[in-house]
Structure formats: C-alpha cells, structure tokens
Design a protein around this motif. Structure first.
Motif, PDB file in Angstrom:
ATOM      1  N   UNK A  92      12.748 -14.074 -36.054  1.00 47.01           N
ATOM      2  CA  UNK A  92      12.032 -14.735 -34.964  1.00 47.01           C
ATOM      3  C   UNK A  92      11.417 -16.046 -35.431  1.00 47.01           C
ATOM      4  N   UNK A  93      10.848 -16.051 -36.622  1.00 48.55           N
ATOM      5  CA  UNK A  93      10.236 -17.263 -37.161  1.00 48.55           C
ATOM      6  C   UNK A  93      11.293 -18.346 -37.392  1.00 48.55           C
ATOM      7  N   UNK A  94      12.448 -17.949 -37.928  1.00 53.23           N
ATOM      8  CA  UNK A  94      13.529 -18.909 -38.162  1.00 53.23           C
ATOM      9  C   UNK A  94      14.008 -19.530 -36.852  1.00 53.23           C
ATOM     10  N   UNK A  95      14.158 -18.716 -35.813  1.00 48.79           N
ATOM     11  CA  UNK A  95      14.596 -19.229 -34.511  1.00 48.79           C
ATOM     12  C   UNK A  95      13.584 -20.227 -33.948  1.00 48.79           C
TER      13      UNK A  95
ATOM     14  N   UNK B   1      11.794 -25.965 -32.923  1.00 52.13           N
ATOM     15  CA  UNK B   1      10.814 -27.038 -33.138  1.00 52.13           C
ATOM     16  C   UNK B   1      11.475 -28.231 -33.820  1.00 52.13           C
ATOM     17  N   UNK B   2      12.353 -27.968 -34.785  1.00 48.53           N
ATOM     18  CA  UNK B   2      13.054 -29.064 -35.471  1.00 48.53           C
ATOM     19  C   UNK B   2      13.890 -29.877 -34.480  1.00 48.53           C
TER      20      UNK B   2
END
Length: 183
Positions: free
Chosen positions: A70-73, A78-79
């Motif tokens: 979830x954090x990676x997604x 955001x990037x």
C-alpha cells in the motif's frame, strides 16, 4: 499424537445452512474447521472474540507485506503527481521567456490562480475519494484454548470408537458360535 493440530480456520456458510453454536446453541453461520477438514463446528462470531474460548493467530509477515505494498502504491502516485506539476511549470516558464514583460506578469497571476485551483481540485479529489477500509480484516485463523481443544479431541475419539464398535457388532464373527457337539 493428537488427531489434528490446534489450528482452526474461520469460514462462513449460507444463512440457510446455519446450525446451533457449539457453545450457546444459537443459530450461527460461522464455522471453525481444521485445515485437513477432519473436524468442524459452528460457533458464534462473538465467541471468536472471547479470549477464554480461542485466540487469533495473526500472520505478521503477510500484514507487513500488505502495508508495504500500500505504501509503495501511494508513493508511486505521489511521484507521478509531482512529475506532472514539474512538467507544467517548465512549460509555463518556457512560454514566459518568449512573451513580453507584461504578458509575463499576467501569466504569473494566472499560474498562481491555476495552482490554487489545482490544489483545491486535488484536495476535492481526496475528499470525494471513497474511504478505504480502515478496519483491519477479522482474523481468519484461530487456536482454541486448552480445555475446548481437549473437548474436541475427546469428542472425535468417542465418535471413532463408536464407529469401530458398530463395525464389530455388524460382523457376525464377533459373537461366539453355538456349540455343535453334545455336552
């Protein structure tokens, strides 16, 4: 050697298949079943939360992997947003250099207005976005407390013994034969 390990998976059945809870005898659609399907029983969801009846077994590795995913997604999202904003800024800067000073001032004002609008739009998008489940899913694997587990083992052993006794009684060689000779 125990008949089956003290590891129980929580499953749901259809409302039409509800049967009495093993503890309180109220109709329940929740079932605890062993991984090898050797034993199962119906139980109320409220009993699953009772620490005196069973304790949940949480897979910390799977939970950590899910959180990381979830954090990676979210980081990728955001990037992408950041890169898009940087591209827009570069394009606007290139246009500003070509235009006259007056037009530069007008565009700066427009850019500020657009950025404010984009920020409000992005905030609106975040607020209109349906909320993700903040509640963690209920545990799916449980371990019964010692006394309840022992009751399940005893019940299973009694059922096996009763089955063996029925088989013996149905076998005609189990009973002694009638004497054939004179006494």
């Amino acid at each position: 050697m125990s008949l089956f390990p003290n590891l129980w998976h929580h499953r749901k059945v259809a409302d039409t298949s509800a049967k009495g809870c093993e503890v309180c005898y109220k109709p329940s659609t929740s079932v605890l079943i062993t991984p090898e399907n050797k034993d199962f029983f119906y139980v109320c969801p409220s009993h699953l939360k009772d620490k005196g009846f069973c304790s949940p077994i949480v897979d910390h590795e799977a939970a950590a992997a899910k959180r990381k995913k979830e954090m990676d997604e979210e980081l990728e999202k955001i990037k992408k947003e950041y890169e898009e904003k940087q591209k827009k800024k570069k394009e606007k800067e290139a246009e500003k250099k070509d235009d006259k000073d007056k037009e530069k001032e007008k565009e700066k004002e427009k850019e500020k207005d657009e950025e404010k609008k984009e920020d409000t739009k992005s905030n609106d998008k975040d607020t209109t976005k349906p909320e993700q489940k903040t509640e963690e899913e209920e545990p799916r694997i449980f371990a019964l407390q010692r006394t309840f587990y022992q009751q399940r083992l005893d019940r299973k052993r009694q059922a096996e013994m009763a089955k063996k006794n029925r088989e013996r009684l149905s076998n005609p060689n189990f009973f002694p034969s009638v004497p054939k000779g004179m006494p």
